[in-house]
Scaffold this active site. Structure first.
Site, mmCIF file in Angstrom:
data_model
loop_
_atom_site.group_PDB
_atom_site.id
_atom_site.type_symbol
_atom_site.label_atom_id
_atom_site.label_comp_id
_atom_site.label_asym_id
_atom_site.label_seq_id
_atom_site.Cartn_x
_atom_site.Cartn_y
_atom_site.Cartn_z
ATOM 1 N N HIS A 20 0.750 -1.043 0.767
ATOM 2 C CA HIS A 20 -0.319 0.234 0.540
ATOM 3 C C HIS A 20 1.157 1.062 -0.020
ATOM 4 O O HIS A 20 1.661 0.788 0.784
ATOM 5 C CB HIS A 20 -0.964 0.114 0.912
ATOM 6 C CG HIS A 20 -1.727 0.904 1.327
ATOM 7 N ND1 HIS A 20 -2.721 1.835 2.455
ATOM 8 C CD2 HIS A 20 -2.923 1.876 -0.039
ATOM 9 C CE1 HIS A 20 -2.856 2.751 1.760
ATOM 10 N NE2 HIS A 20 -3.524 2.403 0.787
ATOM 11 N N ASP A 28 8.072 7.598 -20.459
ATOM 12 C CA ASP A 28 8.579 7.773 -22.419
ATOM 13 C C ASP A 28 9.352 7.311 -22.827
ATOM 14 O O ASP A 28 10.696 7.280 -21.515
ATOM 15 C CB ASP A 28 8.236 9.100 -22.936
ATOM 16 C CG ASP A 28 8.910 10.071 -21.568
ATOM 17 O OD1 ASP A 28 10.426 10.069 -21.401
ATOM 18 O OD2 ASP A 28 8.806 11.304 -22.074
ATOM 19 N N HIS A 106 7.793 19.297 -14.309
ATOM 20 C CA HIS A 106 8.406 18.322 -14.549
ATOM 21 C C HIS A 106 9.586 17.441 -13.787
ATOM 22 O O HIS A 106 10.019 16.386 -13.911
ATOM 23 C CB HIS A 106 8.532 18.788 -16.022
ATOM 24 C CG HIS A 106 9.570 16.986 -16.636
ATOM 25 N ND1 HIS A 106 8.612 16.034 -16.934
ATOM 26 C CD2 HIS A 106 10.683 17.380 -18.169
ATOM 27 C CE1 HIS A 106 9.772 15.729 -18.139
ATOM 28 N NE2 HIS A 106 10.590 15.731 -17.746
ATOM 29 N N TYR A 128 6.933 14.094 -21.938
ATOM 30 C CA TYR A 128 5.842 14.961 -20.787
ATOM 31 C C TYR A 128 4.583 13.415 -20.599
ATOM 32 O O TYR A 128 3.610 13.271 -19.205
ATOM 33 C CB TYR A 128 5.431 15.928 -20.579
ATOM 34 C CG TYR A 128 6.468 16.961 -20.557
ATOM 35 C CD1 TYR A 128 7.433 16.881 -19.672
ATOM 36 C CD2 TYR A 128 6.178 17.623 -21.349
ATOM 37 C CE1 TYR A 128 7.945 18.259 -20.056
ATOM 38 C CE2 TYR A 128 7.156 19.234 -21.777
ATOM 39 C CZ TYR A 128 7.720 18.646 -21.420
ATOM 40 O OH TYR A 128 8.372 20.569 -20.975
ATOM 41 N N ALA A 129 5.271 12.022 -21.644
ATOM 42 C CA ALA A 129 3.609 10.843 -21.143
ATOM 43 C C ALA A 129 5.069 10.430 -20.371
ATOM 44 O O ALA A 129 5.467 9.148 -20.401
ATOM 45 C CB ALA A 129 4.175 10.429 -22.411
ATOM 46 N N ASN A 130 4.465 10.692 -19.458
ATOM 47 C CA ASN A 130 4.904 9.951 -17.783
ATOM 48 C C ASN A 130 3.654 9.858 -16.701
ATOM 49 O O ASN A 130 3.196 11.330 -16.411
ATOM 50 C CB ASN A 130 6.755 10.722 -17.625
ATOM 51 C CG ASN A 130 7.500 11.256 -17.925
ATOM 52 O OD1 ASN A 130 7.996 10.329 -19.470
ATOM 53 N ND2 ASN A 130 7.839 12.208 -18.526
#
Length: 139
Positions: A20, A28, A106, A128-130
């Site tokens: 948990h 990316d 970022h 920024y595909a994170n």
């Protein structure tokens, strides 16, 4: 907590051992990954696998309760950001629980990845595909 079966043994193991509030990052192809953090490199060629396909596979396995993204993701890559938000909202409906969304710069996101149990690198080449997923519980 693990929910189903993944083919990738390394990824399956990481998800199965999450407690948990433990975190994993899906990124990316360009996000720097801290040396001390486990790297699960799925990238084959640019675009394979995609960020969204990887997110779908992980969401099929992992109960999440929180999400962290860079503010720049929504601004610079709004279509992919909206696709991710749609998947998260769908996950809320499936599990019947609210999933908290948080945004940081970022630079702060990159620092935050140091807390992840693992970073899963995709072939995605969209800026920024994170995302960082925080593990929830299935009960």
């Amino acid at each position: 907590m693990k929910k189903n079966a993944l083919i990738n043994a390394e990824l399956s193991y990481v998800v199965a051992t999450l407690g948990h509030t433990d975190e994993i990052t899906i990124c990316d192809a360009g996000l720097p990954i801290p040396d001390e953090t486990q790297r699960i490199d799925l990238a084959l060629i640019p675009g394979v696998p995609t960020f969204i396909d990887t997110v779908k596979a992980v969401l099929g396995e992992m109960q999440i309760e929180g999400v962290v993204m860079a503010e720049e993701f929504a601004q610079v890559s709004p279509d992919l950001h909206q696709a991710l938000i749609a998947l998260i909202r769908n996950e809320e409906l499936l599990c019947g629980k609210k999933i908290t969304l948080s945004y940081v710069s970022h630079e702060a996101f990159k620092v935050h990845t140091q807390d992840s149990k693992a970073v899963i690198r995709t072939g995605e080449c969209t800026p920024y595909a994170n995302v960082i997923f925080q593990s929830g519980v299935v009960f």
